[in-house]
Design an enzyme around this catalytic site. Structure first.
Site, short mmCIF file in Angstrom:
data_model
loop_
_atom_site.label_atom_id
_atom_site.label_comp_id
_atom_site.label_asym_id
_atom_site.label_seq_id
_atom_site.Cartn_x
_atom_site.Cartn_y
_atom_site.Cartn_z
N VAL A 35 0.81 -1.23 0.00
CA VAL A 35 0.00 0.00 0.00
C VAL A 35 0.84 1.27 0.00
CG1 VAL A 35 -1.98 -1.09 1.12
CG2 VAL A 35 -0.20 -0.02 2.53
N TYR A 36 2.15 1.16 0.15
CA TYR A 36 2.98 2.36 0.13
C TYR A 36 2.98 2.95 -1.28
CZ TYR A 36 5.01 1.04 4.70
OH TYR A 36 5.20 0.72 6.02
N SER A 37 2.42 4.14 -1.40
CA SER A 37 2.32 4.81 -2.70
C SER A 37 1.69 3.91 -3.75
CB SER A 37 3.69 5.32 -3.16
OG SER A 37 4.12 6.40 -2.36
#
Length: 348
Positions: A61-63
């Site tokens: 889900v990071y970026s």
């Protein structure tokens, strides 16, 4: 760089790991963290590897997956020199099965992470949150299959409550499957809740802590001072709504103690805050982030030395809080003779 065992896994990780949440810069939260591209990531990874930092942590889900993509691209040609940790479970799309730890989502999310990271295996795969809708037995069997297939080497949890982590560990022992060896957790001088239940659990069950946000969501950088406004460049202007709350007076009490110890030791405030964590029980690796080379090199200066016992005591006293029932009787010594000897009863 000191190498530490990750729980009872036999896997050794560096005392400092690198958090790649600053890679990508997409969305309101991650754009405030950093906007490092592939070229910038390669340079930061160069510095890390030169210093012995070979653990790189990210999440799907990071970026929106860009962090994994950039990390994978930046490690091309030297994947063998690195340990990659990533996380799955949180929502990654609009579909009904785009979240959680069902067999469907865990399998699809792991394969997608492998593609983005451009690798054939993930060294440490962690579940980003507890899924109350899926039986732990299904989750454990799925992770066990991924390990047996060679796609994952070790597994861990993140953001679990103590009972949730223990439920998964007990089920793994009952089923004979892979068990969690890592707990990626928030822990800092202004966020010591980890000590109340998860730390004794980690000591008892052989689960090592991978610490995220060791500077308290940017509050312990040395830029926040008593009686001064929040600096214009602080990322807290954008991320304060995501950060765990901390009382203003307690924050300033901790900052004052950090400034005192930093002056005594000739170190920076972030270095002191990170070094304090490295001396805590169960901590295998502290994940540091950096938006540029200067910030990274400063954080790397947190190792190779130790705070004195008196300095640790100063920081302990400034950051101490009384935990809620049923934890506080162990902390104030009422149940000392009943507690397991490995569990610290008075960590500050």
């Amino acid at each position: 760089m000191e190498q530490r065992l990750l729980g009872r896994s036999g896997l050794r990780v560096p005392a400092l790991g690198f958090g790649a949440g600053t890679f990508g810069g997409q969305g309101p939260l991650f754009s405030a963290w950093g906007q490092t591209d592939v070229q910038g990531a390669r340079r930061l990874i160069d510095i890390c590897l030169e210093a012995g930092v070979n653990l790189f942590d990210t999440a799907d889900v990071y970026s929106a997956g860009a962090s994994e993509e950039i990390l994978g691209a930046a490690l091309e040609g030297r994947r063998h020199a690195a340990l990659i940790s990533t996380k799955v479970t949180l929502r990654t799309g609009d579909g009904p099965n785009d979240a959680g730890w069902s067999r469907h989502h865990l399998t699809e999310a792991t394969h997608a992470a492998l593609r983005r990271l451009k690798t054939d295996h993930i060294d440490i795969l962690q579940l980003h949150a507890f899924d109350a809708h899926t039986p732990v037995e299904q989750m454990l069997r799925t992770l066990d299959e991924l390990v047996r297939a060679g796609k994952v080497r070790a597994i861990g949890a993140s953001n679990f409550a103590g009972w949730q982590l223990m439920k998964a560990l007990a089920a793994a022992d009952r089923l004979g499957t892979e068990r969690f060896v890592a707990n990626q957790t928030y822990y800092s001088l202004i966020g010591r809740d980890y000590e109340w239940e998860l730390m004794p659990l980690g000591l008892d069950q052989g689960v090592g802590a991978l610490v995220w946000s060791p500077l308290g969501w940017g509050r312990l950088t040395g830029k926040i001072r008593r009686g001064a406004p929040l600096p214009a460049g602080s990322r807290l202007h954008e991320t304060a709504g995501f950060a765990p709350p901390v009382g203003e007076e307690r924050l300033y009490r901790v900052v004052d103690a950090l400034l005192q110890v930093a002056e005594e030791s000739g170190r920076t405030v972030p270095q002191v805050a990170i070094n304090w964590l490295l001396q805590r029980p169960t901590v295998a690796s502290v994940l540091i982030g950096a938006r540029d080379e200067a910030q990274l090199r400063q954080n790397l200066g947190a190792v190779g030395w130790n705070l004195t016992p008196a300095q640790v005591a100063t920081l302990d006293a400034a950051s101490a809080v009384t935990p809620p029932y049923p934890h506080y009787p162990y902390w104030n010594g009422q149940f000392t003779e009943l507690a397991p000897p490995a569990v610290p009863l008075a960590l500050g």
